[in-house]
Design a protein around this motif. Structure first.
Motif, PDB file in Angstrom:
ATOM      1  N   ASN A 185       7.739  -5.052  -5.484  1.00 35.18           N
ATOM      2  CA  ASN A 185       6.894  -3.871  -5.612  1.00 35.18           C
ATOM      3  C   ASN A 185       5.511  -4.316  -6.109  1.00 35.18           C
ATOM      4  OD1 ASN A 185       6.346  -1.018  -5.796  1.00 35.18           O
ATOM      5  ND2 ASN A 185       6.515  -1.220  -8.014  1.00 35.18           N
ATOM      6  N   THR A 243       0.833  -1.211   0.000  1.00 37.69           N
ATOM      7  CA  THR A 243       0.000   0.000   0.000  1.00 37.69           C
ATOM      8  C   THR A 243       0.864   1.256   0.000  1.00 37.69           C
ATOM      9  OG1 THR A 243      -0.083   0.152   2.426  1.00 37.69           O
ATOM     10  CG2 THR A 243      -1.795  -1.164   1.355  1.00 37.69           C
ATOM     11  N   GLY A 244       2.088   1.132   0.532  1.00 38.53           N
ATOM     12  CA  GLY A 244       2.964   2.302   0.645  1.00 38.53           C
ATOM     13  C   GLY A 244       2.748   3.079   1.936  1.00 38.53           C
ATOM     14  N   GLU A 251       2.516  -2.524  -7.344  1.00 44.16           N
ATOM     15  CA  GLU A 251       1.963  -1.228  -7.751  1.00 44.16           C
ATOM     16  C   GLU A 251       0.433  -1.205  -7.619  1.00 44.16           C
ATOM     17  OE1 GLU A 251       4.620   0.853  -8.996  1.00 44.16           O
ATOM     18  OE2 GLU A 251       3.144   2.381  -8.485  1.00 44.16           O
ATOM     19  N   GLU A 290       1.265   7.450  -2.676  1.00 46.01           N
ATOM     20  CA  GLU A 290       2.361   7.467  -3.638  1.00 46.01           C
ATOM     21  C   GLU A 290       3.693   7.545  -2.899  1.00 46.01           C
ATOM     22  OE1 GLU A 290       3.523  10.211  -7.305  1.00 46.01           O
ATOM     23  OE2 GLU A 290       1.351  10.050  -6.991  1.00 46.01           O
ATOM     24  N   ARG A 301      -1.160   0.100  -4.299  1.00 49.65           N
ATOM     25  CA  ARG A 301      -0.717   1.362  -3.732  1.00 49.65           C
ATOM     26  C   ARG A 301      -1.885   2.233  -3.269  1.00 49.65           C
ATOM     27  NH1 ARG A 301       3.556   0.035  -4.311  1.00 49.65           N
ATOM     28  NH2 ARG A 301       5.159   1.290  -5.268  1.00 49.65           N
TER      29      ARG A 301
END
Ligand code: IMP
Ligand code: MG
Length: 181
Positions: free
Chosen positions: A135, A109-110, A137, A143, A140
């Motif tokens: 990763n 999710t970041g 993406e 950001e 996410r």
């Protein structure tokens, strides 16, 4: 031995083999060594998932650097209480004026990394970048910059090579999709 399934678990589907991981980490080590040549570098490993990756990455690097570790509570573990990510084990070294490369197992999710980067930035490093083995993406929510990455994974839960499910599977030498029960 390499791609055996020590847990004998049919829920595991191999996504990245030991050989693919070795090759990918070799390339990352080479690139990072070239990019940081002559700079005062500190690698910050995020406990606990990044330890296997960090160790193997550093074996492929041929420049001087320091290593430190930080541990943060996961967003989901905190969601019922404060919803705040917090540091549970801080760095021992000062990163002021140093070139910092955060080494992560996975950026999903970041949310954790976003928090961590804000925190580290406030300590005035000379530069702050991110290297992750995996990763995702598609998952996410916030950001975050990912400067070096090993694999772009599909939107599945993965285990192995440091990545866990309930603290298990970290010692698998490959990365597998795990269908949670
Ligand atoms: P975030 O969602 O990017 O904040 O990820 C937080 C942390 O959750 C990561 O650093 C991992 O430790 C863990 N995590 C996220 N996705 C996975 C996964 O697919 N497998 C194992 N651990 C994961
Ligand atoms: Mg982690």
């Amino acid at each position: 031995m390499s791609d055996k399934k020590p847990y004998g678990d049919d829920q595991l589907k191999i996504l990245y083999t030991q050989e693919q991981i070795e090759e990918t980490i070799g390339a990352l080590g080479k690139k990072i060594s070239a990019d940081y040549a002559g700079l005062d570098l500190i690698l910050v490993g995020v406990l606990r998932g990044s330890i296997y990756f960090l160790v193997d990455l550093t074996r492929k690097m041929h420049i001087p650097f320091a290593i430190d570790f930080i541990s943060i509570s996961h967003y989901s573990e905190q969601a019922d209480s404060t919803g705040v990510v917090r540091i549970t084990k801080d760095l021992d070294l000062s990163i002021a004026d140093k070139h910092v490369l955060v080494v992560e197992d996975i950026v999903d999710t970041g949310l954790s990394l976003g928090y961590l980067l804000r925190n580290l930035k406030s300590r005035d490093p000379a530069s702050l970048k991110v290297c992750t083995l995996v990763n995702v993406e598609a998952r996410r929510i916030v950001e975050v910059p990912v400067d070096y990455k090993g694999f772009d994974a599909p939107n599945v839960f993965v285990v192995g090579y440091g990545l866990d499910y309930n603290e298990k599977f970290r010692n698998l030498q490959f990365i597998a999709q795990f269908d949670r029960p």
